[in-house]
Enzyme design. Structure first.
Site, PDB file in Angstrom:
ATOM      1  N   GLU A   1      -3.457   7.900  12.446  1.00 50.69           N
ATOM      2  CA  GLU A   1      -2.644   6.907  12.870  1.00 50.69           C
ATOM      3  C   GLU A   1      -1.246   7.481  12.600  1.00 50.69           C
ATOM      4  O   GLU A   1      -0.103   7.262  13.209  1.00 50.69           O
ATOM      5  CB  GLU A   1      -2.980   5.660  12.200  1.00 50.69           C
ATOM      6  CG  GLU A   1      -2.088   4.578  12.556  1.00 50.69           C
ATOM      7  CD  GLU A   1      -2.617   3.465  13.087  1.00 50.69           C
ATOM      8  OE1 GLU A   1      -4.163   3.372  13.161  1.00 50.69           O
ATOM      9  OE2 GLU A   1      -2.005   2.465  13.535  1.00 50.69           O
TER      10      GLU A   1
ATOM     11  N   SER B   1      -6.361  -5.303  12.346  1.00 53.31           N
ATOM     12  CA  SER B   1      -6.788  -3.879  12.136  1.00 53.31           C
ATOM     13  C   SER B   1      -7.953  -3.497  13.256  1.00 53.31           C
ATOM     14  O   SER B   1      -8.756  -2.669  12.981  1.00 53.31           O
ATOM     15  CB  SER B   1      -7.450  -3.456  10.675  1.00 53.31           C
ATOM     16  OG  SER B   1      -6.540  -3.806   9.900  1.00 53.31           O
ATOM     17  N   SER B   2      -7.705  -3.842  14.551  1.00 52.03           N
ATOM     18  CA  SER B   2      -8.561  -3.337  15.496  1.00 52.03           C
ATOM     19  C   SER B   2      -8.223  -1.890  15.671  1.00 52.03           C
ATOM     20  O   SER B   2      -9.414  -1.161  15.876  1.00 52.03           O
ATOM     21  CB  SER B   2      -8.264  -4.022  16.924  1.00 52.03           C
ATOM     22  OG  SER B   2      -6.836  -3.706  17.336  1.00 52.03           O
ATOM     23  N   SER B   3      -7.036  -1.330  15.500  1.00 53.55           N
ATOM     24  CA  SER B   3      -7.017   0.119  15.564  1.00 53.55           C
ATOM     25  C   SER B   3      -7.442   0.821  14.680  1.00 53.55           C
ATOM     26  O   SER B   3      -8.312   1.843  14.694  1.00 53.55           O
ATOM     27  CB  SER B   3      -5.626   0.810  15.682  1.00 53.55           C
ATOM     28  OG  SER B   3      -4.620   0.027  14.493  1.00 53.55           O
TER      29      SER B   3
ATOM     30  N   ASP C   1      -5.963  -0.470   5.843  1.00 53.28           N
ATOM     31  CA  ASP C   1      -6.559  -0.981   6.965  1.00 53.28           C
ATOM     32  C   ASP C   1      -7.804  -0.020   6.916  1.00 53.28           C
ATOM     33  O   ASP C   1      -8.947  -0.555   7.142  1.00 53.28           O
ATOM     34  CB  ASP C   1      -5.948  -0.964   8.190  1.00 53.28           C
ATOM     35  CG  ASP C   1      -4.637  -1.972   8.113  1.00 53.28           C
ATOM     36  OD1 ASP C   1      -4.557  -2.607   7.056  1.00 53.28           O
ATOM     37  OD2 ASP C   1      -3.849  -1.727   9.115  1.00 53.28           O
TER      38      ASP C   1
ATOM     39  N   GLY D   1      -3.337  -8.480  14.385  1.00 47.94           N
ATOM     40  CA  GLY D   1      -3.085  -7.968  12.891  1.00 47.94           C
ATOM     41  C   GLY D   1      -4.264  -7.878  12.105  1.00 47.94           C
ATOM     42  O   GLY D   1      -4.057  -8.099  10.900  1.00 47.94           O
TER      43      GLY D   1
ATOM     44  N   ASP E   1       0.782  -1.256   0.062  1.00 44.31           N
ATOM     45  CA  ASP E   1       0.068   0.011   0.063  1.00 44.31           C
ATOM     46  C   ASP E   1       0.858   1.070  -0.069  1.00 44.31           C
ATOM     47  O   ASP E   1       0.846   2.155  -0.624  1.00 44.31           O
ATOM     48  CB  ASP E   1      -1.170  -0.074   1.198  1.00 44.31           C
ATOM     49  CG  ASP E   1      -0.595   0.036   2.470  1.00 44.31           C
ATOM     50  OD1 ASP E   1       0.601  -0.150   2.891  1.00 44.31           O
ATOM     51  OD2 ASP E   1      -1.289   0.047   3.300  1.00 44.31           O
TER      52      ASP E   1
ATOM     53  N   GLY F   1      -3.823  -7.086  18.903  1.00 44.22           N
ATOM     54  CA  GLY F   1      -2.644  -7.544  18.529  1.00 44.22           C
ATOM     55  C   GLY F   1      -2.647  -8.769  17.643  1.00 44.22           C
ATOM     56  O   GLY F   1      -1.691  -9.282  17.257  1.00 44.22           O
TER      57      GLY F   1
ATOM     58  N   SER G   1     -13.354   1.927  27.437  1.00 41.75           N
ATOM     59  CA  SER G   1     -13.717   0.709  26.822  1.00 41.75           C
ATOM     60  C   SER G   1     -13.886  -0.366  27.798  1.00 41.75           C
ATOM     61  O   SER G   1     -13.403  -0.392  28.625  1.00 41.75           O
ATOM     62  CB  SER G   1     -12.195   0.362  25.755  1.00 41.75           C
ATOM     63  OG  SER G   1     -12.223  -0.758  25.746  1.00 41.75           O
TER      64      SER G   1
HETATM   65  C1  GLA Z   1      -0.381  -2.875   8.432  1.00 42.03           C
HETATM   66  C2  GLA Z   1      -0.589  -1.343   7.944  1.00 42.03           C
HETATM   67  C3  GLA Z   1      -0.993  -1.448   6.407  1.00 42.03           C
HETATM   68  C4  GLA Z   1      -0.229  -2.244   5.612  1.00 42.03           C
HETATM   69  C5  GLA Z   1      -0.090  -3.576   6.091  1.00 42.03           C
HETATM   70  C6  GLA Z   1       1.038  -4.450   5.254  1.00 42.03           C
HETATM   71  O1  GLA Z   1      -1.562  -3.360   8.501  1.00 42.03           O
HETATM   72  O2  GLA Z   1      -1.588  -0.768   8.705  1.00 42.03           O
HETATM   73  O3  GLA Z   1      -1.218  -0.034   6.057  1.00 42.03           O
HETATM   74  O4  GLA Z   1       1.011  -1.718   5.082  1.00 42.03           O
HETATM   75  O5  GLA Z   1       0.719  -3.323   7.404  1.00 42.03           O
HETATM   76  O6  GLA Z   1       0.403  -4.550   4.106  1.00 42.03           O
END
Ligand code: GLA
Length: 393
Positions: free
Chosen positions: A164, A130-132, A176, A128, A38, A126, A69
């Site tokens: 972010e 995309s909770s954030s 994400d 991976g 990305d 944690g 939370s």
């Molecule tokens: C994280 C980042 C994304 C992307 C991925 C790897 O999730 O937030 O923007 O770069 O790593 O593909």
């Protein structure tokens, strides 16, 4: 008074005294292929999940902000006010919603009343997934709706990324936030991160499941090699730009890269660029395969993606390697790879329904034997974008 009357009365009270609570949801994401492309101006192919962050918001009559939370580490109420929105480490997870608010304030949007927000998420932290980004997008949609800001969804996506990058200090790309803000049920998104043009591709996966395997090795990208990878890729790009008129590694075909790669003198930087270029082309090829129903080739490309992330981009870790490599040995597994930023977190596998049990047994056992950790398995359901849910009184 019976139960119904009590509820009706409470609802009326809240309605009359403007205690309406607005309710929102934003999903997490799983990326099928196109990793670390990305921010290199390439393509990604993520989908939004059916799990994510739920938020309830209620406006206040003063300028206070109170955030709580139900499941994230900081257990108390985090308090500030509209005139003092700033990053503080001890605000912990609340830096994500406050970051979004800060970006909106900087852009001149009129948020003139304080508010309370209650967060609850069902994305394992944690992992991976995309909770954030889901917290950011849930906040962005909530503030946009509550204060009638009329910001288009794609701008909310960009604001989530900016929060972010600039507020939290994690130099992530757009994937994400885009997946969380723009996801579509039962579709993956082919996104060109250079232009932000995108297409929804239907996931016609009859008899095949997308299985997410959480390594439970927590990743924290702020402190990982993520920002180093960005720098290494940028250096590689600069080296190529001495001869080539390109703005991003994603513009290069494999042939062009192979012809000019020796312009990149540093061998590590050359490997990073190789991954970015090949992974981008793999993503385009994989998307075409899916459109044609060729899931077998799609799976093989997922495996190649993992190998490239492991050997050239070096963002995998022993735990994710055990998961992917064990999954490859299970008959009926079409493909498996790490997903997301790496250095821990989750893997994703494309698996025939008839082989899911075998995958869970084999990977579960081998993983624990080799690492002492326990993996969690989820069958992914692909859901819709960040949105408002029904009102709560
Ligand atoms: C994280 C980042 C994304 C992307 C991925 C790897 O999730 O937030 O923007 O770069 O790593 O593909």
């Amino acid at each position: 008074m019976n139960q119904m009357n009590q509820i009706a009365l409470r609802n009326k009270f809240n309605e009359v005294f403007k205690k309406t609570k607005l309710y929102f949801f934003a999903p997490g994401r799983v990326n099928l292929i196109g990793e670390h492309t990305d921010y290199n101006g390439g393509h990604v192919f993520p989908c939004a999940l059916s799990f994510g962050t739920h938020v309830v918001l209620c406006k206040r009559d003063d300028r206070k902000i109170r955030l709580h939370s139900l499941n994230l580490a900081h257990q108390g109420i985090i308090e500030t006010d509209l005139d003092h929105v700033a990053f503080h480490r001890e605000q912990d997870w609340a830096n994500y919603p406050l970051g979004v608010l800060h970006v909106m304030q900087n852009r001149g949007y009129n948020i003139d009343q304080g508010f309370e927000m209650l967060f609850w998420g069902n994305i394992p932290a944690g992992a991976g997934l995309s909770s954030s980004a889901s917290i950011e997008l849930a906040t962005a949609v909530a503030l946009n709706t509550a204060f009638q800001l009329n910001i288009p969804q794609i701008e909310l996506v960009k604001m989530g990324q900016e929060a972010e990058n600039k507020f939290v200090g994690m130099n992530c790309g757009i994937m994400d936030q885009f997946a969380s803000g723009m996801g579509k049920e039962d579709h993956a998104i082919l996104l060109d991160c250079n232009t932000l043009q995108y297409e929804y591709v239907p996931l016609n996966l009859k008899g095949i499941s997308i299985v997410i395997i959480n390594s439970n090795k927590k990743h924290s990208l702020v402190n990982s090699g993520y920002n180093d990878r960005r720098r290494e890729s940028e250096n590689a790009l600069k080296a190529l730009q001495t001869k080539l008129p390109i703005k991003a590694l994603g513009e290069l075909s494999i042939e062009e890269f192979e012809k000019h790669k020796d312009l990149i003198k540093d061998p590590i930087e050359q490997k990073r660029a190789k991954h970015a270029v090949y992974e981008n082309q793999r993503t385009l090829q994989a998307t075409e395969c899916l459109r044609k129903g060729d899931v077998e080739t799609f799976g093989k490309l997922m495996n190649q993606s993992h190998i490239s992330l492991r050997d050239d981009y070096e963002v995998s870790c022993p735990e994710l390697d055990v998961i992917a490599e064990t999954a490859w040995t299970v008959p009926g597994v079409l493909g498996a790879r790490m997903t997301g930023g790496g250095f821990g977190g989750s893997a994703v596998a494309l698996v025939k329904d008839s082989a899911v049990k075998q995958l869970i047994d084999t990977v579960g056992k081998t993983y624990t034997q080799k690492t002492g950790l326990k993996a969690d398995f989820y069958i992914a359901k692909i859901g819709g974008p960040a949105r408002q849910m029904e009102k709560i009184y």
